[in-house]
Design a protein around this motif. Structure first.
Motif, short mmCIF file in Angstrom:
data_model
loop_
_atom_site.label_atom_id
_atom_site.label_comp_id
_atom_site.label_asym_id
_atom_site.label_seq_id
_atom_site.Cartn_x
_atom_site.Cartn_y
_atom_site.Cartn_z
N LYS A 4 28.28 60.18 -13.74
CA LYS A 4 27.61 59.47 -12.65
C LYS A 4 28.21 59.87 -11.30
N ALA A 5 29.54 60.00 -11.27
CA ALA A 5 30.21 60.38 -10.03
C ALA A 5 29.81 61.81 -9.63
N ALA A 6 29.69 62.70 -10.60
CA ALA A 6 29.29 64.08 -10.31
C ALA A 6 27.86 64.11 -9.77
N LYS A 7 26.98 63.30 -10.35
CA LYS A 7 25.59 63.24 -9.88
C LYS A 7 25.54 62.73 -8.45
N ARG A 8 26.32 61.70 -8.16
CA ARG A 8 26.35 61.16 -6.80
C ARG A 8 26.91 62.18 -5.81
N LYS A 9 27.87 62.98 -6.29
CA LYS A 9 28.45 64.00 -5.42
C LYS A 9 27.41 65.07 -5.08
N VAL A 10 26.59 65.47 -6.06
CA VAL A 10 25.54 66.44 -5.81
C VAL A 10 24.54 65.88 -4.80
N ASP A 11 24.16 64.62 -4.99
CA ASP A 11 23.24 63.98 -4.04
C ASP A 11 23.84 63.94 -2.63
N TYR A 12 25.12 63.64 -2.57
CA TYR A 12 25.82 63.58 -1.28
C TYR A 12 25.81 64.95 -0.61
N GLU A 13 26.06 65.99 -1.38
CA GLU A 13 26.09 67.34 -0.80
C GLU A 13 24.72 67.72 -0.25
N LYS A 14 23.65 67.31 -0.94
CA LYS A 14 22.29 67.57 -0.43
C LYS A 14 22.07 66.83 0.89
N GLN A 15 22.49 65.56 0.91
CA GLN A 15 22.34 64.76 2.12
C GLN A 15 23.14 65.36 3.28
N MET A 16 24.33 65.87 2.98
CA MET A 16 25.16 66.47 4.02
C MET A 16 24.52 67.75 4.57
N LYS A 17 23.88 68.53 3.70
CA LYS A 17 23.21 69.75 4.17
C LYS A 17 22.11 69.40 5.15
N THR A 18 21.29 68.40 4.80
CA THR A 18 20.21 68.01 5.72
C THR A 18 20.79 67.41 7.00
N TYR A 19 21.85 66.62 6.86
CA TYR A 19 22.50 66.02 8.03
C TYR A 19 23.04 67.11 8.95
N ASN A 20 23.71 68.10 8.38
CA ASN A 20 24.28 69.18 9.19
C ASN A 20 23.20 70.00 9.86
N LYS A 21 22.06 70.21 9.18
CA LYS A 21 20.95 70.94 9.80
C LYS A 21 20.43 70.17 11.01
N LYS A 22 20.31 68.85 10.86
CA LYS A 22 19.85 68.02 11.97
C LYS A 22 20.84 68.10 13.13
N GLN A 23 22.14 68.07 12.81
CA GLN A 23 23.16 68.13 13.85
C GLN A 23 23.10 69.47 14.58
N GLU A 24 22.89 70.56 13.82
CA GLU A 24 22.80 71.88 14.45
C GLU A 24 21.56 71.95 15.33
N GLY A 25 20.47 71.35 14.86
CA GLY A 25 19.24 71.34 15.65
C GLY A 25 19.43 70.58 16.94
N MET A 26 20.13 69.48 16.88
CA MET A 26 20.39 68.69 18.09
C MET A 26 21.31 69.46 19.03
N ALA A 27 22.27 70.18 18.48
CA ALA A 27 23.20 70.95 19.31
C ALA A 27 22.46 72.11 19.97
N ASP A 28 21.52 72.72 19.27
CA ASP A 28 20.74 73.82 19.85
C ASP A 28 19.90 73.33 21.01
N ASP A 29 19.32 72.15 20.88
CA ASP A 29 18.50 71.59 21.96
C ASP A 29 19.34 71.40 23.22
N GLY A 30 20.55 70.96 23.06
CA GLY A 30 21.43 70.74 24.20
C GLY A 30 21.87 72.05 24.83
N ASP A 31 21.94 73.14 24.05
CA ASP A 31 22.38 74.43 24.58
C ASP A 31 21.30 75.11 25.41
#
Length: 154
Positions: A87-114
């Motif tokens: 269960k912990a491994a499954k949650r970790k995989v889900d977390y990693e997916k969420q972090m990838k989308t979060y990081n993409k959003k953060q990069e997109g926001m940073a690009d807009d500011g640049d």
């Protein structure tokens, strides 16, 4: 003897300034950032808490639940721990997916500011005034256009 007191107050002032500097350096946490996944032990504790409260309704101390859960976890065999680890491994995989989308959003926001410049609008405005150029007044033009439209209607 007063020299020692002065020295102590100087040391206290120095500590408080270091504390303030640390507080300023620490970055604010983003409330949109996904929470880290729980370890296998914490997944086990979620279920264990429910059992423990049902069996011991009079015990209110969090530490008692934690100690009993830790003892039970230590006594479990690796085969008994396997479902919690899965269960912990499954949650970790889900977390990693969420972090990838979060990081993409953060990069997109940073690009807009640049796309603008690193300088603030006030710095740009100050330079315009210094060079003798006037920045066109944005709000006043809109009001003038509205008044012209009203004159045309009459």
């Amino acid at each position: 003897m007063t020299v020692g007191k002065r020295k102590a107050t100087a040391v206290q002032a120095d500590k408080s300034s270091k504390r303030k500097a640390k507080m300023e350096k620490k970055a604010k946490k983003d409330p949109n950032k996904p929470k880290r996944p729980p370890s296998a032990f914490f997944v086990f504790l979620e279920e264990f808490r429910k059992e423990f409260k049902r069996d011991n309704p009079n015990v209110k101390a969090v530490s008692a639940v934690g100690k009993a859960g830790g003892e039970r976890w230590k006594s479990l065999t690796p085969a008994d721990k396997a479902p919690y680890e899965a269960k912990a491994a499954k949650r970790k995989v889900d977390y990693e997916k969420q972090m990838k989308t979060y990081n993409k959003k953060q990069e997109g926001m940073a690009d807009d500011g640049d796309e603008e410049s690193d300088r603030s609008k006030s710095e740009v405005h100050d330079e315009d005034e210094a060079s003798g150029e006037e920045a066109p007044p944005e709000e006043e033009e809109d009001e003038d256009e509205d008044e012209e439209e009203e004159d045309d209607d009459e």
